[in-house]
Design a protein around this motif. Structure first.
Motif, PDB file in Angstrom:
ATOM      1  N   ASN A 157       7.809  -7.890  -0.957  1.00 47.12           N
ATOM      2  CA  ASN A 157       8.919  -7.718  -2.185  1.00 47.12           C
ATOM      3  C   ASN A 157       7.713  -7.998  -3.208  1.00 47.12           C
ATOM      4  OD1 ASN A 157      11.727  -8.012  -1.593  1.00 47.12           O
ATOM      5  ND2 ASN A 157      10.997  -9.886  -2.449  1.00 47.12           N
TER       6      ASN A 157
ATOM      7  N   LEU B  62      15.308  -3.201   1.183  1.00 43.79           N
ATOM      8  CA  LEU B  62      14.017  -2.255   0.057  1.00 43.79           C
ATOM      9  C   LEU B  62      13.369  -2.105   1.379  1.00 43.79           C
ATOM     10  CD1 LEU B  62      13.967  -4.749  -2.844  1.00 43.79           C
ATOM     11  CD2 LEU B  62      15.764  -3.582  -2.187  1.00 43.79           C
TER      12      LEU B  62
ATOM     13  N   ASP C   8      11.605  -6.548  -6.962  1.00 43.51           N
ATOM     14  CA  ASP C   8      12.441  -6.639  -6.151  1.00 43.51           C
ATOM     15  C   ASP C   8      13.439  -7.861  -6.160  1.00 43.51           C
ATOM     16  OD1 ASP C   8      10.641  -4.346  -5.765  1.00 43.51           O
ATOM     17  OD2 ASP C   8       9.953  -4.972  -3.381  1.00 43.51           O
ATOM     18  N   GLU C   9      12.645  -8.635  -6.161  1.00 45.14           N
ATOM     19  CA  GLU C   9      13.257  -9.829  -5.362  1.00 45.14           C
ATOM     20  C   GLU C   9      15.033  -9.931  -6.758  1.00 45.14           C
ATOM     21  OE1 GLU C   9      13.290 -14.934  -5.537  1.00 45.14           O
ATOM     22  OE2 GLU C   9      11.345 -13.483  -5.254  1.00 45.14           O
TER      23      GLU C   9
END
Length: 283
Positions: free
Chosen positions: A230, A199, A234-235
């Motif tokens: 993160n 990301l 996100d994770e």
């Protein structure tokens, strides 16, 4: 629960702790294992393993590397992405030879970039850079640190956003490995290739999916889902991508010591916890 860290840098690239000091830091932080994943070099791996052995292997050192690659996100946009290699044979002749060539190319680029900055009035020279940091793999972090110490910028972050930015007139592009070449290099050294921090590349969701489809054809095996930077979901998003593309997950702090002072080995910005069971993915 026992914890690990699969993304750590030493003074052999752009970290501020030696490989030996990382072993002690990992033990202090109650880790049972960590991967030394310096940028485009394996010079510190043997040193870290040797130090762990001297301490009766109170901590396991996983031989690794983080390879910088250039990925064509669109016909008009190339993006630098990083491929982590785990459980590599750090003495593999092809790996060592290729990384030596990468270092030489990076060195030539650094000389030109120093010249550009110096001619523009910034307090930096290549001689001073090498005298200060020795035989390290020099990165923009080293440029920023020297510029800060010499009063050329108010902060390292400011350096990255101004004179060291990729759109700066002083910036010099370097030649990169291709993702296919990097993955093949890791595999030929007996290692397992994993996409680092997916990301951070500022790609759209569709571009990330296209990238993963491409990397799968090259042999990527895993994706870094647990990561210091993160936020929010996100994770969960990266875990979903892992499921969709048949990848296992890994996790790491991306520890650099004082060069990223808010990130601690093993715990990231404070709440990172990477369970030891993820080591099974690397076997």
């Amino acid at each position: 629960m026992r914890y690990i860290d699969l993304h750590v840098h030493s003074t052999c690239s752009d970290g501020t702790l030696t490989p030996e000091e990382l072993v002690l830091r990992g033990i202090k932080n109650d880790l049972v294992a960590f991967a030394l994943t310096d940028h485009d070099t394996v010079d510190g791996v043997a040193r870290a393993i040797r130090r762990a052995e001297e301490l009766d292997q109170h901590i396991q050192v996983i031989p690794g590397v983080e390879l910088s690659c250039q990925y064509p996100a669109t016909p008009d946009q190339d993006v630098e992405i990083h491929i982590l290699g785990y459980n590599i044979d750090h003495t593999n002749p092809a790996l060592v030879s290729t990384l030596k060539k990468v270092a030489e190319e990076r060195d030539n680029r650094n000389k030109k970039m120093c010249e550009n900055l110096h001619n523009a009035g910034y307090p930096i020279t290549y001689q001073e850079l090498t005298e200060k940091f020795g035989d390290m793999i020099l990165t923009r972090a080293h440029f920023a640190k020297l510029l800060l110490e010499n009063g050329g910028v108010p902060s390292m972050d400011a350096a990255f956003k101004t004179c060291l930015a990729i759109d700066s007139p002083y910036f010099v592009n370097r030649e990169y490995l291709t993702p296919e070449g990097a993955i093949q290099l890791i595999q030929d050294a007996g290692g397992i290739p994993v996409l680092a921090h997916p990301l951070l590349y500022k790609l759209s969701v569709s571009q990330i999916r296209k990238m993963l489809e491409t990397l799968k054809t090259y042999g990527i095996r895993g994706i870094e889902a647990l990561y210091s930077r993160n936020h929010g979901t996100d994770e969960a998003f990266v875990r979903k991508l892992a499921d969709e593309y048949g990848l296992f997950i890994t996790g790491g702090s991306d520890f650099h010591g004082d060069n990223k002072p808010d990130i601690e080995m093993g715990t990231g910005t404070g709440n990172l916890r990477i369970p030891v069971m993820l080591l099974e993915n690397l076997r």
